[in-house]
Design an enzyme around this catalytic site. Structure first.
Site, PDB file in Angstrom:
ATOM      1  N   GLU A  86       0.827  -1.201   0.000  1.00 53.93           N
ATOM      2  CA  GLU A  86       0.000   0.000   0.000  1.00 53.93           C
ATOM      3  C   GLU A  86       0.865   1.256   0.000  1.00 53.93           C
ATOM      4  O   GLU A  86       1.952   1.286   0.570  1.00 53.93           O
ATOM      5  CB  GLU A  86      -0.922   0.002   1.213  1.00 53.93           C
ATOM      6  CG  GLU A  86      -1.992  -1.057   1.090  1.00 53.93           C
ATOM      7  CD  GLU A  86      -2.850  -1.154   2.325  1.00 53.93           C
ATOM      8  OE1 GLU A  86      -3.979  -1.636   2.199  1.00 53.93           O
ATOM      9  OE2 GLU A  86      -2.405  -0.764   3.413  1.00 53.93           O
ATOM     10  N   CYS A  99       3.493   8.618   0.803  1.00 53.87           N
ATOM     11  CA  CYS A  99       3.965   7.768   1.893  1.00 53.87           C
ATOM     12  C   CYS A  99       4.169   6.368   1.308  1.00 53.87           C
ATOM     13  O   CYS A  99       3.197   5.706   0.932  1.00 53.87           O
ATOM     14  CB  CYS A  99       2.908   7.763   2.998  1.00 53.87           C
ATOM     15  SG  CYS A  99       3.309   6.718   4.389  1.00 53.87           S
ATOM     16  N   CYS A 106       5.869  -6.493   8.032  1.00 51.74           N
ATOM     17  CA  CYS A 106       6.969  -5.966   8.845  1.00 51.74           C
ATOM     18  C   CYS A 106       7.340  -6.986   9.910  1.00 51.74           C
ATOM     19  O   CYS A 106       6.493  -7.736  10.373  1.00 51.74           O
ATOM     20  CB  CYS A 106       6.538  -4.658   9.511  1.00 51.74           C
ATOM     21  SG  CYS A 106       7.876  -3.823  10.382  1.00 51.74           S
ATOM     22  N   CYS A 110       5.621  -3.863  16.430  1.00 52.51           N
ATOM     23  CA  CYS A 110       5.256  -2.820  17.401  1.00 52.51           C
ATOM     24  C   CYS A 110       3.824  -3.075  17.867  1.00 52.51           C
ATOM     25  O   CYS A 110       2.946  -3.390  17.047  1.00 52.51           O
ATOM     26  CB  CYS A 110       5.382  -1.440  16.760  1.00 52.51           C
ATOM     27  SG  CYS A 110       7.056  -1.085  16.175  1.00 52.51           S
ATOM     28  N   CYS A 113       0.644  -1.459  16.088  1.00 55.48           N
ATOM     29  CA  CYS A 113       0.657  -1.343  14.624  1.00 55.48           C
ATOM     30  C   CYS A 113       0.033  -2.546  13.944  1.00 55.48           C
ATOM     31  O   CYS A 113       0.431  -3.693  14.195  1.00 55.48           O
ATOM     32  CB  CYS A 113       2.101  -1.180  14.170  1.00 55.48           C
ATOM     33  SG  CYS A 113       2.266  -1.139  12.388  1.00 55.48           S
ATOM     34  N   GLU A 152       9.764  -1.578   7.846  1.00 53.29           N
ATOM     35  CA  GLU A 152      10.823  -0.808   8.485  1.00 53.29           C
ATOM     36  C   GLU A 152      11.920  -0.563   7.431  1.00 53.29           C
ATOM     37  O   GLU A 152      12.632  -1.497   7.045  1.00 53.29           O
ATOM     38  CB  GLU A 152      11.365  -1.599   9.693  1.00 53.29           C
ATOM     39  CG  GLU A 152      12.711  -1.169  10.207  1.00 53.29           C
ATOM     40  CD  GLU A 152      12.815   0.320  10.535  1.00 53.29           C
ATOM     41  OE1 GLU A 152      11.945   0.855  11.234  1.00 53.29           O
ATOM     42  OE2 GLU A 152      13.793   0.951  10.068  1.00 53.29           O
ATOM     43  N   SER A 183      11.701   7.224   7.916  1.00 52.90           N
ATOM     44  CA  SER A 183      11.276   7.007   9.294  1.00 52.90           C
ATOM     45  C   SER A 183      11.685   5.601   9.728  1.00 52.90           C
ATOM     46  O   SER A 183      11.513   4.642   8.974  1.00 52.90           O
ATOM     47  CB  SER A 183       9.756   7.156   9.381  1.00 52.90           C
ATOM     48  OG  SER A 183       9.316   6.856  10.678  1.00 52.90           O
ATOM     49  N   HIS A 282      -5.137   6.197  16.544  1.00 55.15           N
ATOM     50  CA  HIS A 282      -6.476   5.743  16.179  1.00 55.15           C
ATOM     51  C   HIS A 282      -6.542   4.259  16.471  1.00 55.15           C
ATOM     52  O   HIS A 282      -5.881   3.479  15.781  1.00 55.15           O
ATOM     53  CB  HIS A 282      -6.753   5.988  14.700  1.00 55.15           C
ATOM     54  CG  HIS A 282      -6.588   7.415  14.308  1.00 55.15           C
ATOM     55  ND1 HIS A 282      -5.431   7.900  13.758  1.00 55.15           N
ATOM     56  CD2 HIS A 282      -7.425   8.465  14.426  1.00 55.15           C
ATOM     57  CE1 HIS A 282      -5.583   9.193  13.537  1.00 55.15           C
ATOM     58  NE2 HIS A 282      -6.770   9.557  13.938  1.00 55.15           N
ATOM     59  N   CYS A 325      -0.761   6.226   9.149  1.00 55.80           N
ATOM     60  CA  CYS A 325       0.683   6.285   8.945  1.00 55.80           C
ATOM     61  C   CYS A 325       1.352   5.210   9.791  1.00 55.80           C
ATOM     62  O   CYS A 325       1.205   5.188  11.010  1.00 55.80           O
ATOM     63  CB  CYS A 325       1.173   7.662   9.361  1.00 55.80           C
ATOM     64  SG  CYS A 325       2.869   7.963   8.979  1.00 55.80           S
TER      65      CYS A 325
END
Ligand code: SF4
Length: 345
Positions: A86, A99, A106, A110, A113, A152, A183, A282, A325
């Site tokens: 995405e 983005c 991943c 986390c 996430c 990541e 990031s 969120h 994000c």
């Protein structure tokens, strides 16, 4: 047939040699791909027809998109081997940010996430990352790029550095590195390479100033403690063109208290030009964490600013299409049937 998108100039030089093509064609192909941005091999008119027959640009267009009322657009791609990726386009006044994802899924897991929850489905090649930039309808409008999508980036450092090289090369996209932010959760070997081998902006996910608490949110704290990350970044210059920011998702009562703002300010006291971006959380499916309320976030921001840490609250975008994000989670199976939100950059 050889796929071209994502190849660096050095890789094209090797390729044309292997194919028996004249050495100067590598630069010509690089120019067609990244400066002129052609989408058909037949537009490469200074490459012989015979040689064009050996080459393939390899662009893959999105299979789906969803548009938010605020103009944010979420794209779904399928890689050639069927993995879902995405990408989110975020228009905002005179900025148009993309983005991008650097991995399918991943490994970092986390706690907050949804991408982490879906597991790891493989690295994206430089071509698959660049494809996200080149194949969307808004490609020519882009002003900024952030590596804040799925994955990541510094767990895929070689391919991400190739993309940065192509984007910032004078003979390539010729973008200023100031238009690009990578990031990361702070994987130290990759971060060191990013700092040494590029000049792009860096954003590090922090989320708690307390190691044990950060570890409960982000398993990477064990292998790469934030103290070691800070020691590394403190050796680099962020006083001029390059920007260093820390991302901080606010969880109500959990990491948005006065105790946290004090500890955060102390933690960052030796990183003078760093700024903190506070991000609205969120709640995602299957994650039992509370969101901060707006007044708590404002108080947290003001507290940091009063202690000399430049801090801003990032506005959420694209809530009606459920995009987040760092919280993208498409799989080849469920496509857009999942929660996803986007924050403006
Ligand atoms: S926040 Fe980023 S690093 Fe952590 S699991 Fe999600 S995608 Fe991976």
């Amino acid at each position: 047939m050889e796929t071209l998108t994502g190849k660096t100039l050095g890789e094209l030089q090797t390729l044309v040699k292997d194919l028996g093509m004249p050495a100067f064609t590598a630069k010509q192909i690089f120019d067609w791909l990244y400066k002129k941005r052609v989408s058909s091999i037949d537009e490469m008119t200074n490459i012989s027809q015979k040689h064009r027959g050996l080459l393939n640009i390899g662009l893959i267009f999105p299979t789906q998109h969803q548009t938010s009322a605020d103009g944010t657009v979420k794209y779904l791609f399928k890689t050639s081997d069927g993995r879902a990726v995405e990408t989110v386009f975020i228009p905002d006044k005179d900025r148009a940010t993309l983005c991008v994802s650097s991995q399918a899924g991943c490994k970092m897991n986390c706690l907050f996430c949804t991408t982490g929850k879906q597991g790891f489905h493989g690295q994206l090649s430089a071509g698959e990352i660049l494809n996200q930039i080149l194949s969307i309808p808004e490609s020519d409008q882009l002003t900024n790029l952030v590596f804040m999508g799925m994955g990541e980036p510094l767990d895929n450092t070689d391919e991400v550095l190739k993309v940065l090289d192509i984007l910032t090369a004078e003979e390539g996209f010729a973008w200023s590195p100031k238009r690009i932010t990578v990031s990361s959760v702070g994987i130290i070997p990759g971060l060191k390479r990013l700092l040494d081998e590029s000049r792009v902006h860096v954003a590090i996910s922090l989320h708690s100033p307390f190691p044990a608490e950060r570890l409960s949110l982000m398993p990477i704290e064990k292998a790469c403690p934030m103290q070691d990350v800070l020691e590394l970044v403190s050796r680099y210059d962020f006083a001029h063109q390059r920007r260093l920011s820390f991302e901080y998702i606010c969880f109500g009562g959990l990491n948005d208290t006065p105790k946290h703002s004090l500890a955060l300010a102390q933690l960052l006291r030796n990183i003078p030009y760093a700024r903190v971006n506070l991000i609205n959380y969120h709640p995602a499916a299957g994650v039992n964490l509370p969101a901060s309320n707006p007044s708590a976030m404002v108080a947290f921001r003001d507290s940091l600013n009063s202690k000399g840490i430049i801090s801003t609250i990032r506005a959420s975008r694209g809530e009606d299409i459920l995009a987040a994000c760092g919280m993208l989670s498409a799989t080849a199976r469920d496509e857009f049937n999942h929660p996803m939100r986007v924050s403006s950059i």
